[in-house]
Write an enzyme that holds these catalytic residues in place. Structure first.
Site, PDB file in Angstrom:
ATOM      1  N   LYS A 224      -1.384  -9.298 -19.057  1.00 17.54           N
ATOM      2  CA  LYS A 224      -2.030  -9.931 -18.013  1.00 17.54           C
ATOM      3  C   LYS A 224      -1.925 -11.518 -18.155  1.00 17.54           C
ATOM      4  O   LYS A 224      -1.725 -11.821 -19.539  1.00 17.54           O
ATOM      5  CB  LYS A 224      -3.209  -9.483 -17.590  1.00 17.54           C
ATOM      6  CG  LYS A 224      -4.261  -9.874 -18.874  1.00 17.54           C
ATOM      7  CD  LYS A 224      -5.676  -8.969 -18.468  1.00 17.54           C
ATOM      8  CE  LYS A 224      -6.549  -9.225 -19.769  1.00 17.54           C
ATOM      9  NZ  LYS A 224      -7.829  -8.457 -19.807  1.00 17.54           N
TER      10      LYS A 224
ATOM     11  N   ARG B 226     -17.833  -4.498 -13.906  1.00  9.12           N
ATOM     12  CA  ARG B 226     -16.883  -4.881 -13.213  1.00  9.12           C
ATOM     13  C   ARG B 226     -16.076  -4.199 -12.457  1.00  9.12           C
ATOM     14  O   ARG B 226     -15.592  -4.588 -11.303  1.00  9.12           O
ATOM     15  CB  ARG B 226     -16.038  -5.691 -14.231  1.00  9.12           C
ATOM     16  CG  ARG B 226     -14.848  -6.404 -13.603  1.00  9.12           C
ATOM     17  CD  ARG B 226     -14.179  -7.294 -14.741  1.00  9.12           C
ATOM     18  NE  ARG B 226     -13.199  -6.502 -15.626  1.00  9.12           N
ATOM     19  CZ  ARG B 226     -12.340  -6.902 -16.418  1.00  9.12           C
ATOM     20  NH1 ARG B 226     -12.480  -8.161 -17.010  1.00  9.12           N
ATOM     21  NH2 ARG B 226     -11.813  -5.873 -17.401  1.00  9.12           N
TER      22      ARG B 226
ATOM     23  N   TYR C 238     -10.018 -43.182 -23.583  1.00  9.71           N
ATOM     24  CA  TYR C 238     -11.011 -43.295 -22.313  1.00  9.71           C
ATOM     25  C   TYR C 238     -12.519 -43.302 -22.676  1.00  9.71           C
ATOM     26  O   TYR C 238     -12.772 -42.431 -23.759  1.00  9.71           O
ATOM     27  CB  TYR C 238     -10.846 -42.115 -21.232  1.00  9.71           C
ATOM     28  CG  TYR C 238      -9.397 -42.049 -20.591  1.00  9.71           C
ATOM     29  CD1 TYR C 238      -9.278 -43.327 -19.659  1.00  9.71           C
ATOM     30  CD2 TYR C 238      -8.574 -41.172 -20.560  1.00  9.71           C
ATOM     31  CE1 TYR C 238      -8.002 -43.400 -18.989  1.00  9.71           C
ATOM     32  CE2 TYR C 238      -7.174 -41.046 -19.885  1.00  9.71           C
ATOM     33  CZ  TYR C 238      -7.025 -42.346 -19.135  1.00  9.71           C
ATOM     34  OH  TYR C 238      -5.836 -42.378 -18.366  1.00  9.71           O
TER      35      TYR C 238
ATOM     36  N   MET D 133      -4.591 -36.570 -20.661  1.00 12.78           N
ATOM     37  CA  MET D 133      -4.075 -35.758 -19.556  1.00 12.78           C
ATOM     38  C   MET D 133      -2.646 -35.276 -20.527  1.00 12.78           C
ATOM     39  O   MET D 133      -1.884 -34.033 -20.524  1.00 12.78           O
ATOM     40  CB  MET D 133      -3.474 -35.962 -18.216  1.00 12.78           C
ATOM     41  CG  MET D 133      -3.086 -35.116 -17.459  1.00 12.78           C
ATOM     42  SD  MET D 133      -2.663 -35.739 -15.766  1.00 12.78           S
ATOM     43  CE  MET D 133      -4.148 -35.716 -15.286  1.00 12.78           C
TER      44      MET D 133
HETATM   45  C1  LIG Z   1      -7.806  -7.761 -20.787  1.00 16.38           C
HETATM   46  C2  LIG Z   1      -8.339  -6.299 -21.166  1.00 16.38           C
HETATM   47  C3  LIG Z   1      -7.962  -5.733 -22.458  1.00 16.38           C
HETATM   48  C4  LIG Z   1      -7.562  -6.216 -23.526  1.00 16.38           C
HETATM   49  O1  LIG Z   1      -8.667  -7.228 -24.518  1.00 16.38           O
HETATM   50  P1  LIG Z   1      -8.434  -7.872 -25.517  1.00 16.38           P
HETATM   51  O2  LIG Z   1      -9.742  -7.991 -26.102  1.00 16.38           O
HETATM   52  O3  LIG Z   1      -7.384  -9.081 -25.250  1.00 16.38           O
HETATM   53  O4  LIG Z   1      -7.742  -6.971 -26.365  1.00 16.38           O
HETATM   54  C5  LIG Z   1      -8.206  -4.333 -22.498  1.00 16.38           C
HETATM   55  N1  LIG Z   1      -8.752  -3.570 -21.500  1.00 16.38           N
HETATM   56  C6  LIG Z   1      -8.999  -4.166 -20.023  1.00 16.38           C
HETATM   57  C7  LIG Z   1      -9.545  -3.341 -18.852  1.00 16.38           C
HETATM   58  C8  LIG Z   1      -8.804  -5.501 -19.759  1.00 16.38           C
HETATM   59  O5  LIG Z   1      -8.935  -5.954 -19.068  1.00 16.38           O
END
Ligand SMILES: *Cc1c(COP(=O)(O)O)cnc(C)c1O
Length: 349
Positions: free
Chosen positions: A21, A119, A244, A293
């Protein structure tokens, strides 16, 4: 990455869903998916249908698992293209079932269970009844069951109880043989806990070379190095402000190298003033003042050999990304996913 994948396989003792992802944690979704396609991964885990499309458009055929909830208007495509959703409600299950019926097919889905993440997934009340309802949907095959760990890298006791709880839930639902796939562990879960009774693990971070738990970092290989070059080297007199806000003022004549990278590339501005360092010609040098930046200044006083054009590693094989994240007060996941499209990705086998 392949080495890290092998470690994930060995430690988990399971098949893998490689989590790709957020553009494969900023590493480049298409390139990572293509590179791992031949590795016999059970699934690629993505956040949404946009990422699923990109994997298919890249010509990669590995099964795709959608980690998040889906919008109603996306579901026909999900069914048509045989992507695998995780279900959190009977309503969405019913919708998938109707769509699959219209297309005369059976869609493989996973049951998501909320054992503590808060979640998504079914809250574990009345789960046997829920499964019985789902089994009435003739165009769905409940192929798997999954849950997620909120604090595998922070709270060992809670996480152990979560593993036990998930196991008990599966028993309550009829035992492991009811589900082709059973999955709970992320990177920290598979490195730090015994979850071999699950048969699928979902590593993300560790595939990209960073261990979320102490003690395993040495076994993993760095994947991403963020590199730039020195665009300018000058000596500033004592009493001269740098960057800055003029939060840094030279105390002595200072040889300052300007590096062509900044927060516009995703290098975290929050490291400003926190003692972050960069790597040039085999050693560390401190960042001066605020990260801007597009440019960042570094103190190279006393190193006359350093010159314009020299390569600068902001993090990577020589300078751990976890150090940059700690100095910025953010997590490594955030550093990786924050690297912007402006940064050219170069891949090496
Ligand atoms: C992002 C995610 C993972 C991977 O988690 P890591 O800590 O990066 O290994 C696994 N399962 C779900 C549901 C996630 O959203």
């Amino acid at each position: 990455m392949r080495g890290n994948l092998a470690i994930a396989r060995k430690k988990s003792g399971c098949d893998l869903m490689a989590i790709v992802k957020a553009g494969a944690y900023g590493h480049g979704l298409e390139d990572v998916a293509r590179a791992l396609e031949s590795e016999k991964i059970a699934f690629f885990g993505v956040a949404n249908v946009g990422e699923a499309r990109r994997i298919r458009d890249a010509g990669v055929a590995t099964r795709i698992y959608l980690l998040g909830a889906t919008w109603a208007e996306e579901r026909a495509e999900i069914v048509a293209r045989d992507w695998t959703p995780c279900l959190s409600s009977l309503e969405e299950a019913g919708h998938f079932d109707r769509l699959a019926g219209e297309m005369n097919k059976v869609l493989r889905v996973h049951l998501s269970i909320d054992t503590g993440m808060g979640r998504g997934g079914f809250v574990p009340e009345h789960l046997p009844e829920t499964l019985a309802e789902l089994k009435k949907l003739k165009h769905l095959e409940i192929e798997g069951v999954g849950s997620h760990l909120p604090s595998a890298d922070e709270d060992e006791d809670f996480t152990k109880r979560q593993f036990d709880r998930f196991r008990a839930i599966i028993a309550e639902l009829g035992g492991p043989e009811v589900f082709r796939w059973r999955h709970l562990a992320n990177s920290a879960g598979l490195l730090g806990y015994d979850g071999k009774w699950c048969n699928l693990a979902r590593p993300g971070l560790m595939l990209y070379g960073v261990s979320p738990l102490p003690g395993f970092q040495d076994e993993l290989s760095t994947v991403m190095s963020l590199k730039s070059r020195i665009t300018l080297v000058r000596t500033l007199p004592a009493g001269h402000g740098v960057s800055y806000g003029r939060q840094f003022v030279t105390q002595r004549p200072t040889r300052v190298a300007t590096v062509g990278v900044g927060y516009g590339d995703g290098y975290p501005r929050a490291v400003s003033g926190a003692g972050a360092e960069v790597w040039i010609r085999g050693r560390r040098f401190p960042i001066l003042g605020r990260v801007t930046m597009d440019q960042t200044m570094v103190d190279v006083t006393g190193c006359e050999e350093i010159e314009e054009g020299d390569e600068v590693e902001m993090f990577g094989a020589n300078l751990p990304v976890s150090e940059v994240a700690a100095k910025a007060g953010i997590i490594v996941w955030e550093v990786f996913t924050g690297i912007t499209p402006r940064v050219k990705r170069c891949y090496f086998e």
